[in-house]
Design an enzyme around this catalytic site. Sequence first.
Site, mmCIF file in Angstrom:
data_model
loop_
_atom_site.group_PDB
_atom_site.id
_atom_site.type_symbol
_atom_site.label_atom_id
_atom_site.label_comp_id
_atom_site.label_asym_id
_atom_site.label_seq_id
_atom_site.Cartn_x
_atom_site.Cartn_y
_atom_site.Cartn_z
ATOM 1 N N GLY A 161 0.909 -1.162 -0.125
ATOM 2 C CA GLY A 161 0.142 0.033 0.038
ATOM 3 C C GLY A 161 1.003 1.317 0.179
ATOM 4 N N CYS A 162 0.148 2.392 0.124
ATOM 5 C CA CYS A 162 1.015 3.842 0.072
ATOM 6 C C CYS A 162 1.890 3.916 1.321
ATOM 7 C CB CYS A 162 -0.035 4.651 -0.352
ATOM 8 S SG CYS A 162 -1.173 5.066 1.098
ATOM 9 N N THR A 163 1.338 3.441 2.195
ATOM 10 C CA THR A 163 1.894 3.242 3.765
ATOM 11 C C THR A 163 3.012 2.118 3.875
ATOM 12 O OG1 THR A 163 0.554 2.226 4.809
ATOM 13 C CG2 THR A 163 0.248 4.443 4.741
#
Length: 385
Positions: free
Chosen positions: A359-361
């Site tokens: 994911g983006c994190t």
Amino acid sequence: MSNHVKNTVKKVFEDLADAIDTGSMEKRLKIGLTIDGSELGPDVMKEAAYAIRKKNLFDLVLIGDDADWTDEFIHVSTTDCQKDAYSKMEELLETGEIQGCVTLHYNFPIGVSTVGRIVTPAFGKEVLIATTTGTASANRNEAMVLNAVNGIIAAKATGITHPTVGILNVDGARTVERALVTLKKNGYDIIFGESRRADGGAVLRGNDLLTGAVDVVVCDSLTGNLLMKLFSSFNSGGSYEVLGSGYGPGIGENHSANICIISRASGAPVITGALMYAYELARGQLPKISQAEYQQANSAKLKQICESLQPVVIEHQAKAAAPEKEVVTSEISGIDVMELDDAVAVLWKENIYAESGMGCTGPIVLVNEAHYESARTLLEQAGYL
């Protein structure tokens, strides 16, 4: 009478005059600077030396070749460039003639790593990067745990009483976070900072570096070294380091000398900042703080935690077959990227379909929302969260 002797006598009388004016006879600190080896030539050392003398906070001791300007300072002359300069520096530190030194390209033993200091572009806040050269351990995750302790030591020695700590989102970040949380639960006083992004947490994103979300950023030394170069020279095209305080002091459990590192590309402003950093560390009694922090960390089972991070040789096991595929929309974050496949396998063995993703994190495990709670519990029990 030589110019060096004249300047030394002059300095003694100036110090006496200052002491009479202030009513203090406290001995002034002396910080060394090895002046040979810069890719930018000797003028950057000269410029930094004069900038420090203008501040008049401590006595500067130059170590290196003779030059037409060195006799205006306390100067220890050397003949074999950096090799001799290192030897003289170590001797002066050992005897207490100087209380810190700034030098180029010094090789620390394994177990010692340096904590650099940058200025963030968003708000101009100073942030410590732990660490930037050297290595606290040959094991990357263990090194990052030790880097957190080293960063706290540097912060406290420079007057930050309660430094906040964040972990850069690199490989191993979640494993390191779990280790540091355990260290805190065991009694070590570590204050976790918070990402300024909406999802929060102590694992930092790139935005947090730019805004200075925490006092101490924990990362591996290679990443830290890259960050130092970017933050110090992004306005100069990379050939001249303009901002910050250099790559910082070498810190380790059995290391006490205040030796701060600069790069061969460090310009006069960074050299000046590094000398000020070394002065702050000397004034803040770096060796004393280092000893106290490691004692506290060891009492909180630091060594046992580090042992748990060593790689374990596991006999080959047949990989669990994937259960029947399901729609996976629930994300479980907080798993280290190097452990994603193993985490998925844990769930497959319990007949829960899961997929790994990014994911983006950071890394995530995807499961059906009906299995989210049970999957999270299984991963916690297995040590992946």
